[in-house]
Design a protein around this motif. Structure first.
Motif, mmCIF file in Angstrom:
data_model
loop_
_atom_site.group_PDB
_atom_site.id
_atom_site.type_symbol
_atom_site.label_atom_id
_atom_site.label_comp_id
_atom_site.label_asym_id
_atom_site.label_seq_id
_atom_site.Cartn_x
_atom_site.Cartn_y
_atom_site.Cartn_z
ATOM 1 N N GLN A 297 74.028 -7.293 95.219
ATOM 2 C CA GLN A 297 75.186 -8.117 95.557
ATOM 3 C C GLN A 297 75.358 -8.251 97.063
ATOM 4 O O GLN A 297 75.658 -9.335 97.572
ATOM 5 C CB GLN A 297 76.462 -7.536 94.938
ATOM 6 C CG GLN A 297 76.575 -7.757 93.449
ATOM 7 C CD GLN A 297 77.800 -7.080 92.853
ATOM 8 O OE1 GLN A 297 78.445 -6.234 93.484
ATOM 9 N NE2 GLN A 297 78.126 -7.443 91.622
ATOM 10 N N MET A 298 75.182 -7.149 97.785
ATOM 11 C CA MET A 298 75.321 -7.190 99.245
ATOM 12 C C MET A 298 74.238 -8.061 99.871
ATOM 13 O O MET A 298 74.510 -8.852 100.772
ATOM 14 C CB MET A 298 75.290 -5.768 99.820
ATOM 15 C CG MET A 298 76.551 -4.981 99.551
ATOM 16 S SD MET A 298 76.498 -3.267 100.142
ATOM 17 C CE MET A 298 76.005 -3.429 101.820
ATOM 18 N N GLU A 299 73.028 -7.906 99.386
ATOM 19 C CA GLU A 299 71.909 -8.704 99.891
ATOM 20 C C GLU A 299 72.153 -10.186 99.617
ATOM 21 O O GLU A 299 71.955 -11.034 100.493
ATOM 22 C CB GLU A 299 70.615 -8.234 99.214
ATOM 23 C CG GLU A 299 69.353 -8.803 99.812
ATOM 24 C CD GLU A 299 68.114 -8.260 99.108
ATOM 25 O OE1 GLU A 299 67.132 -9.030 99.034
ATOM 26 O OE2 GLU A 299 68.103 -7.103 98.652
ATOM 27 N N SER A 300 72.618 -10.494 98.420
ATOM 28 C CA SER A 300 72.911 -11.875 98.044
ATOM 29 C C SER A 300 74.040 -12.445 98.908
ATOM 30 O O SER A 300 73.956 -13.570 99.401
ATOM 31 C CB SER A 300 73.310 -11.943 96.565
ATOM 32 O OG SER A 300 73.746 -13.227 96.219
ATOM 33 N N ALA A 301 75.096 -11.670 99.094
ATOM 34 C CA ALA A 301 76.239 -12.121 99.901
ATOM 35 C C ALA A 301 75.826 -12.369 101.345
ATOM 36 O O ALA A 301 76.253 -13.356 101.965
ATOM 37 C CB ALA A 301 77.363 -11.091 99.842
ATOM 38 N N THR A 302 74.979 -11.497 101.893
ATOM 39 C CA THR A 302 74.515 -11.659 103.268
ATOM 40 C C THR A 302 73.725 -12.957 103.419
ATOM 41 O O THR A 302 73.952 -13.732 104.355
ATOM 42 C CB THR A 302 73.641 -10.457 103.687
ATOM 43 O OG1 THR A 302 74.418 -9.271 103.581
ATOM 44 C CG2 THR A 302 73.124 -10.611 105.101
ATOM 45 N N GLU A 303 72.808 -13.192 102.491
ATOM 46 C CA GLU A 303 72.006 -14.411 102.576
ATOM 47 C C GLU A 303 72.851 -15.652 102.313
ATOM 48 O O GLU A 303 72.649 -16.688 102.950
ATOM 49 C CB GLU A 303 70.818 -14.341 101.606
ATOM 50 C CG GLU A 303 69.752 -13.373 102.101
ATOM 51 C CD GLU A 303 68.418 -13.538 101.394
ATOM 52 O OE1 GLU A 303 68.027 -14.686 101.095
ATOM 53 O OE2 GLU A 303 67.768 -12.513 101.152
ATOM 54 N N MET A 304 73.815 -15.569 101.402
ATOM 55 C CA MET A 304 74.684 -16.715 101.129
ATOM 56 C C MET A 304 75.574 -17.006 102.332
ATOM 57 O O MET A 304 75.785 -18.169 102.683
ATOM 58 C CB MET A 304 75.529 -16.453 99.881
ATOM 59 C CG MET A 304 76.317 -17.667 99.429
ATOM 60 S SD MET A 304 75.325 -19.145 99.107
ATOM 61 C CE MET A 304 74.672 -18.785 97.519
ATOM 62 N N ASP A 305 76.088 -15.972 102.984
ATOM 63 C CA ASP A 305 76.887 -16.173 104.197
ATOM 64 C C ASP A 305 76.064 -16.866 105.273
ATOM 65 O O ASP A 305 76.558 -17.755 105.968
ATOM 66 C CB ASP A 305 77.426 -14.839 104.727
ATOM 67 C CG ASP A 305 78.540 -14.256 103.876
ATOM 68 O OD1 ASP A 305 79.075 -14.981 103.004
ATOM 69 O OD2 ASP A 305 78.866 -13.066 104.072
ATOM 70 N N SER A 306 74.832 -16.452 105.418
ATOM 71 C CA SER A 306 73.938 -17.067 106.393
ATOM 72 C C SER A 306 73.701 -18.536 106.043
ATOM 73 O O SER A 306 73.720 -19.404 106.929
ATOM 74 C CB SER A 306 72.615 -16.306 106.437
ATOM 75 O OG SER A 306 71.711 -16.923 107.315
ATOM 76 N N LEU A 307 73.486 -18.821 104.777
ATOM 77 C CA LEU A 307 73.278 -20.202 104.332
ATOM 78 C C LEU A 307 74.516 -21.044 104.611
ATOM 79 O O LEU A 307 74.416 -22.152 105.146
ATOM 80 C CB LEU A 307 72.946 -20.228 102.835
ATOM 81 C CG LEU A 307 72.785 -21.619 102.249
ATOM 82 C CD1 LEU A 307 71.347 -21.852 101.841
ATOM 83 C CD2 LEU A 307 73.698 -21.800 101.066
ATOM 84 N N ILE A 308 75.691 -20.528 104.283
ATOM 85 C CA ILE A 308 76.939 -21.267 104.496
ATOM 86 C C ILE A 308 77.178 -21.511 105.982
ATOM 87 O O ILE A 308 77.582 -22.602 106.379
ATOM 88 C CB ILE A 308 78.125 -20.525 103.844
ATOM 89 C CG1 ILE A 308 78.004 -20.615 102.318
ATOM 90 C CG2 ILE A 308 79.465 -21.076 104.311
ATOM 91 C CD1 ILE A 308 78.957 -19.738 101.555
ATOM 92 N N LYS A 309 76.901 -20.521 106.811
ATOM 93 C CA LYS A 309 77.048 -20.702 108.255
ATOM 94 C C LYS A 309 76.111 -21.812 108.737
ATOM 95 O O LYS A 309 76.504 -22.666 109.533
ATOM 96 C CB LYS A 309 76.753 -19.407 109.005
ATOM 97 C CG LYS A 309 76.944 -19.528 110.506
ATOM 98 C CD LYS A 309 76.551 -18.259 111.229
ATOM 99 C CE LYS A 309 76.729 -18.304 112.717
ATOM 100 N NZ LYS A 309 76.320 -19.503 113.387
ATOM 101 N N GLY A 310 74.887 -21.816 108.224
ATOM 102 C CA GLY A 310 73.936 -22.864 108.594
ATOM 103 C C GLY A 310 74.397 -24.242 108.168
ATOM 104 O O GLY A 310 74.264 -25.219 108.921
ATOM 105 N N VAL A 311 74.972 -24.345 106.972
ATOM 106 C CA VAL A 311 75.486 -25.629 106.487
ATOM 107 C C VAL A 311 76.656 -26.090 107.352
ATOM 108 O O VAL A 311 76.739 -27.259 107.739
ATOM 109 C CB VAL A 311 75.897 -25.534 104.997
ATOM 110 C CG1 VAL A 311 76.688 -26.757 104.558
ATOM 111 C CG2 VAL A 311 74.665 -25.370 104.119
ATOM 112 N N LYS A 312 77.566 -25.170 107.666
ATOM 113 C CA LYS A 312 78.706 -25.525 108.520
ATOM 114 C C LYS A 312 78.240 -26.005 109.892
ATOM 115 O O LYS A 312 78.749 -26.998 110.423
ATOM 116 C CB LYS A 312 79.651 -24.334 108.679
ATOM 117 C CG LYS A 312 80.505 -24.064 107.473
ATOM 118 C CD LYS A 312 81.417 -22.864 107.729
ATOM 119 C CE LYS A 312 82.307 -22.580 106.553
ATOM 120 N NZ LYS A 312 83.179 -21.417 106.787
ATOM 121 N N ASP A 313 77.268 -25.296 110.472
ATOM 122 C CA ASP A 313 76.730 -25.704 111.772
ATOM 123 C C ASP A 313 76.080 -27.081 111.676
ATOM 124 O O ASP A 313 76.238 -27.911 112.565
ATOM 125 C CB ASP A 313 75.713 -24.681 112.291
ATOM 126 C CG ASP A 313 76.360 -23.375 112.728
ATOM 127 O OD1 ASP A 313 77.592 -23.335 112.903
ATOM 128 O OD2 ASP A 313 75.605 -22.377 112.883
#
Length: 187
Positions: free
Chosen positions: A115-131
């Protein structure tokens, strides 16, 4: 006569004030992105979800084997408890309880790690989309780009302002290019 001159002067001043452009009356270029649809249709998000689903299934299978072995050992214990005596049964029961706790802890630990690994990668993906959307907005000259979906920040918008499909298309193209480059570097 004075009243009519005053009314005409007042009307002229109101009309002249309306002709001046005020920053408040400027029309803004706005659009919105349906964030739920974006995450459902964005290839990188789909790939990330599939990756963690496969990892989760793999972990589950590993623990299914261990759980089956444990259940077989418990069944064997129950069958042999009377034959081997009370002291043996108490010792074996304590061992089985400890093993069950370790197994439960291992399952919980693996699940939390995933779950932590998934959340970390999803946060990174969302940050990339926002940028990406931020840069897209600057490039296209938008004053505002709103997000709709689960965490809606727009209660209503005309469909003509929906740029979701365009953003998904561009993000998928960008992801496909980076995935292709990654494949080429692996070769």
């Amino acid at each position: 006569m004075k009243k009519s001159l005053l009314i005409i002067a007042l009307a002229i001043s109101v009309i002249s004030c309306n002709k001046e452009e005020s920053p408040v009356s400027k029309e803004f270029k706005t659009a919105y992105v349906d964030t739920v649809k974006l995450m459902e249709e964005y290839t990188e998000a789909k790939d990330l979800e599939a990756k963690f689903k496969a990892k989760s299934e793999s972990e589950a299978k590993k623990f299914e084997v261990e759980e089956a072995n444990f259940k077989a050992e418990v069944a064997n214990f129950q069958k042999n408890a009377q034959a081997n005596g009370q002291a043996w049964a108490q010792q074996k029961d304590a061992e089985l309880s400890q093993r069950q706790q370790r197994l439960q802890y291992a399952v919980q630990s693996a699940s939390q790690k995933l779950q932590m690994e998934s959340a970390t990668e999803m946060d990174s993906l969302i940050k990339g989309v926002k940028d990406y959307i931020k840069n897209y907005g600057k490039e296209k000259g938008y004053d505002y780009i709103y997000g709709t979906g689960d965490a809606a920040t727009v209660l209503y918008a005309k469909d003509q302002y929906d740029i979701t499909k365009e953003v998904i298309k561009l993000l998928n193209e960008k992801y496909a290019k980076s995935a292709k480059k990654e494949e080429e570097t692996k070769k």
